[in-house]
Design a protein around this motif. Structure first.
Motif: not given
Length: 86
Positions: A63-76
């Motif tokens: 869950g934490r990793e999914k959240f972090e990956v989704l956050e990185r999608m904003l400005q990769p």
């Protein structure tokens, strides 16, 4: 010969309209890299075994990793470069 050129251009335009990540003639390096990174990150989130692999490697929960990956999608690729006047 011109018919072949028209067909190739038409199919290329259809490809670009269907798949936004394929770019166009005026795409910048930053835009292309952003599309590639977002596509990769979306693939990681969309494939649970791959997400689990990344979570184990980072020592985080899925869950934490999914959240972090989704956050990185904003400005990769970081902030976009400034506009140059030419």
């Amino acid at each position: 010969m011109s018919e072949l050129r028209y067909t190739a251009n038409n199919s290329l335009e259809q490809l670009h309209s269907r798949y936004t990540g394929t770019g166009h003639a005026d795409i910048t390096k930053y835009e292309w890299m952003t599309h590639q990174h977002r596509d990769t990150l979306a693939s990681i989130v969309g494939h649970p075994p791959l997400l689990s692999y990344i979570a184990i490697a980072d020592g985080e929960t899925r869950g934490r990793e999914k959240f972090e990956v989704l956050e990185r999608m904003l400005q990769p690729c970081g902030l976009p470069p400034g506009k140059t006047d030419e």
